[in-house]
Design an enzyme around this catalytic site. Sequence first.
Site, PDB file in Angstrom:
ATOM      1  N   ASP A 154       0.869  -1.183   0.000  1.00  0.00           N
ATOM      2  CA  ASP A 154       0.000   0.000   0.000  1.00  0.00           C
ATOM      3  C   ASP A 154       0.907   1.234   0.000  1.00  0.00           C
ATOM      4  O   ASP A 154       1.710   1.412   0.910  1.00  0.00           O
ATOM      5  CB  ASP A 154      -0.887  -0.011   1.253  1.00  0.00           C
ATOM      6  CG  ASP A 154      -2.228   0.671   1.018  1.00  0.00           C
ATOM      7  OD1 ASP A 154      -3.255   0.131   1.466  1.00  0.00           O
ATOM      8  OD2 ASP A 154      -2.223   1.739   0.363  1.00  0.00           O
ATOM      9  N   ASP A 191      -2.759   4.936  -2.512  1.00  0.00           N
ATOM     10  CA  ASP A 191      -3.778   5.560  -1.663  1.00  0.00           C
ATOM     11  C   ASP A 191      -4.134   6.962  -2.164  1.00  0.00           C
ATOM     12  O   ASP A 191      -3.241   7.800  -2.329  1.00  0.00           O
ATOM     13  CB  ASP A 191      -3.193   5.665  -0.245  1.00  0.00           C
ATOM     14  CG  ASP A 191      -4.213   6.028   0.797  1.00  0.00           C
ATOM     15  OD1 ASP A 191      -5.112   5.210   1.046  1.00  0.00           O
ATOM     16  OD2 ASP A 191      -4.118   7.126   1.360  1.00  0.00           O
ATOM     17  N   GLU A 240      -6.156   4.139  -6.007  1.00  0.00           N
ATOM     18  CA  GLU A 240      -7.422   4.408  -5.328  1.00  0.00           C
ATOM     19  C   GLU A 240      -7.808   5.824  -5.664  1.00  0.00           C
ATOM     20  O   GLU A 240      -7.036   6.757  -5.395  1.00  0.00           O
ATOM     21  CB  GLU A 240      -7.289   4.263  -3.808  1.00  0.00           C
ATOM     22  CG  GLU A 240      -8.607   4.460  -3.093  1.00  0.00           C
ATOM     23  CD  GLU A 240      -8.480   4.919  -1.656  1.00  0.00           C
ATOM     24  OE1 GLU A 240      -7.502   5.609  -1.319  1.00  0.00           O
ATOM     25  OE2 GLU A 240      -9.383   4.587  -0.854  1.00  0.00           O
ATOM     26  N   HIS A 264     -11.187  -2.185   3.594  1.00  0.00           N
ATOM     27  CA  HIS A 264     -11.075  -1.779   5.009  1.00  0.00           C
ATOM     28  C   HIS A 264     -11.792  -0.464   5.300  1.00  0.00           C
ATOM     29  O   HIS A 264     -11.884  -0.040   6.456  1.00  0.00           O
ATOM     30  CB  HIS A 264      -9.594  -1.654   5.372  1.00  0.00           C
ATOM     31  CG  HIS A 264      -8.914  -0.578   4.606  1.00  0.00           C
ATOM     32  ND1 HIS A 264      -8.673  -0.655   3.244  1.00  0.00           N
ATOM     33  CD2 HIS A 264      -8.463   0.629   5.000  1.00  0.00           C
ATOM     34  CE1 HIS A 264      -8.098   0.464   2.849  1.00  0.00           C
ATOM     35  NE2 HIS A 264      -7.952   1.255   3.880  1.00  0.00           N
ATOM     36  N   ASP A 265     -12.267   0.195   4.224  1.00  0.00           N
ATOM     37  CA  ASP A 265     -12.993   1.470   4.396  1.00  0.00           C
ATOM     38  C   ASP A 265     -14.492   1.316   4.226  1.00  0.00           C
ATOM     39  O   ASP A 265     -15.230   2.293   4.395  1.00  0.00           O
ATOM     40  CB  ASP A 265     -12.545   2.489   3.331  1.00  0.00           C
ATOM     41  CG  ASP A 265     -11.128   2.952   3.517  1.00  0.00           C
ATOM     42  OD1 ASP A 265     -10.498   3.320   2.508  1.00  0.00           O
ATOM     43  OD2 ASP A 265     -10.638   2.934   4.664  1.00  0.00           O
TER      44      ASP A 265
HETATM   45  O1  TEU Z   1      -9.114   6.198   1.740  1.00  0.00           O
HETATM   46  C1  TEU Z   1      -9.492   7.380   1.050  1.00  0.00           C
HETATM   47  C2  TEU Z   1     -10.930   7.521   1.061  1.00  0.00           C
HETATM   48  O2  TEU Z   1     -11.505   8.180   0.237  1.00  0.00           O
HETATM   49  C3  TEU Z   1     -11.647   6.769   2.113  1.00  0.00           C
HETATM   50  O3  TEU Z   1     -10.859   7.004   3.262  1.00  0.00           O
HETATM   51  C4  TEU Z   1     -13.000   7.328   2.355  1.00  0.00           C
HETATM   52  O4  TEU Z   1     -13.118   8.581   1.797  1.00  0.00           O
HETATM   53  C5  TEU Z   1     -13.143   7.468   3.832  1.00  0.00           C
HETATM   54  O5  TEU Z   1     -13.222   6.134   4.297  1.00  0.00           O
HETATM   55  C6  TEU Z   1     -14.291   8.306   4.155  1.00  0.00           C
HETATM   56  O6  TEU Z   1     -15.455   7.634   3.765  1.00  0.00           O
HETATM   57  C7  TEU Z   1      -7.724   5.988   1.848  1.00  0.00           C
HETATM   58  C8  TEU Z   1      -7.517   4.782   2.761  1.00  0.00           C
HETATM   59  O7  TEU Z   1      -8.096   3.634   2.149  1.00  0.00           O
HETATM   60  C9  TEU Z   1      -8.165   5.090   4.087  1.00  0.00           C
HETATM   61  O8  TEU Z   1      -8.117   3.957   4.964  1.00  0.00           O
HETATM   62  C10 TEU Z   1      -7.440   6.258   4.721  1.00  0.00           C
HETATM   63  O9  TEU Z   1      -8.123   6.642   5.906  1.00  0.00           O
HETATM   64  C11 TEU Z   1      -7.378   7.468   3.762  1.00  0.00           C
HETATM   65  O10 TEU Z   1      -7.099   7.147   2.415  1.00  0.00           O
HETATM   66  C12 TEU Z   1      -6.274   8.407   4.196  1.00  0.00           C
HETATM   67  O11 TEU Z   1      -5.029   7.756   3.945  1.00  0.00           O
END
Ligand code: TEU
Length: 572
Positions: free
Chosen positions: A108, A215, A272, A346-347
């Site tokens: 990542d 990311d 992403e 994970h989000d």
């Molecule tokens: O996620 C970016 C992102 O857009 C998501 O975090 C989403 O917007 C967020 O969950 C709000 O709904 C990446 C990673 O996957 C995330 O785990 C991190 O928190 C974020 O970037 C910052 O690095």
Amino acid sequence: MTTVTARIDDRPDNWWKTAVVYQVYPRSFSDSNGDGVGDIPGITQRLDYLHELGVDVIWLSPVYTSPQDDNGYDISNYQDIDPGFGTLADLDALISGLHERGMALVMDLVVNHTSDEHPWFEESRDPDSPKRDWYWWRPPRPGFQAGTPGAEPTNWESAFSGSAWQFDERSGEYYLHLFTRKQPDLNWENQEVRAAVFKMMRWWVARGVDGFRMDVINFISKPPELIDGVVPAGKRYAPAFELVANGPKMHDYLNEMYREVLVGQNLLTVGEMPGVSVDQARLYTDPARRELNMVFTFEHVGLDQVEGGTKFDLAELPLPVLKANLAHWQTGLAEVGWNSLYWNNHDQPRAVSRFGDDSEEHRVSSAKTLGTVLHLLKGTPYVYQGEELGMTNTYFTEIGQYRDVEALNYHADALSLGLEADAVLRSLSVKSRDNARTPMQWDDTSQAGFTAGLPWLTVNPNYGVINAVAAVADPGSVFHHYRELIALRHQNPAVVHGVFQLLLPEHEQVFAYTRTLEGTTLLVLANCSSSPVQVDTAALPNLTDALVLLATHRGAEGLSLAPWESRILQLA
Ligand code: TEU
């Protein structure tokens, strides 16, 4: 069909088109030392399980040195391992363990921002430092007293609530952070920043890493002028994502990364990209443009929220709307570029709870059918840890159960804006990221076999029924259905390259489509509802002598589909 072989240079070009990726969230996957947090040796101990599932690639969420403000997405040393996860030697052992099994490791890459404890940022806080311009520093808004409300350089909102600007007493200026204040945004306009990132990436490639998940990579090119956005009614700040996504120098930066790191390495790269459109994705993933292999879209995981609202504002999602969006991306990238395919990560909340039916009666069938309708699409499928078990949301009821900075900040923000406490907790229980972060459920022993200690986040109480040992032992489990889906992708070129055609677009229950390659046509027929359905055969291709390749229900007869029943047919 080949799967990934041990060495990068033994792999065919575009190996990532026949691969299936499995995402490991290290904190919650497997704890080898009993401290309640997953670690790298724990992952290495589970490689045979992943090899039996048949996945080709592991995408490993960040394990770098980090204060863990955002569970590792706030990095303070890109070239070392956080002691909570292990050591560089542990990571080397994981890479060897994967390569011995013909599997690959995708790291990542979090380079839109660092931790505020990274030495780069600590140096940058000194206005006279040569690294001052490595981050986005700006004076207070003219006419405002530094550090007072309204003095922020723009009215942008952080994704994790509050202003996207943090005042730094030491230098009397503000720094930009699109996420938490401990995640300052790097200034990619600065060639030294880009050179430092590319040097770090080359270091990982030399260590044997097989690719990168990048990311929020489409945030790295900020607009030339940092100006105010529109503040929605009832809110304090302007959502920043649409102001920064897909900025003017995105393709320049990705081209440079390709030249400096990726060229000739045959890596898997996935960006992403919140807010990316199909048209933009076609540019990012067109091989002739030498940028990325694929991107993660957010469109389908934004359909069940209120237009203009936050992810926590719940809305119903009719199946035709979901089908139309997935079809839009299938046809949009059919000729040029490549799709990534995912239901969760994970989000995002757990797929079977969000898009399926996690009731006792329908959980297994709906988890299998969600797997079928996703894995038979054109693109590279991503399986999130536990998805192959049909793991569900954990539905916390009190704010004290949450650990995610996004959930905790949203809760505080929403209450301060006068939202009703029960409604806020109900939204969080359905949509919070912690739903996906409860520990992997390995068996029915204490703490689901995840740890011998106290887990950092509560184990879902349903682990007695939903766990890997039970699933591997049960031929009818979600696990074995996913294993057969993955095997089908490895064996059948039509799954990888077949042309997609949506059928029954308006049907409220049935998701049906074909994939055609030369003389072979596959038909996917899925009842994506908790009620039985009779399918009108007039709207389908001729099914005479069709071969059932994979079905969720035994003895699938005629054209009535049981709740969450799906079938993959090869037409004669
Ligand atoms: O996620 C970016 C992102 O857009 C998501 O975090 C989403 O917007 C967020 O969950 C709000 O709904 C990446 C990673 O996957 C995330 O785990 C991190 O928190 C974020 O970037 C910052 O690095």
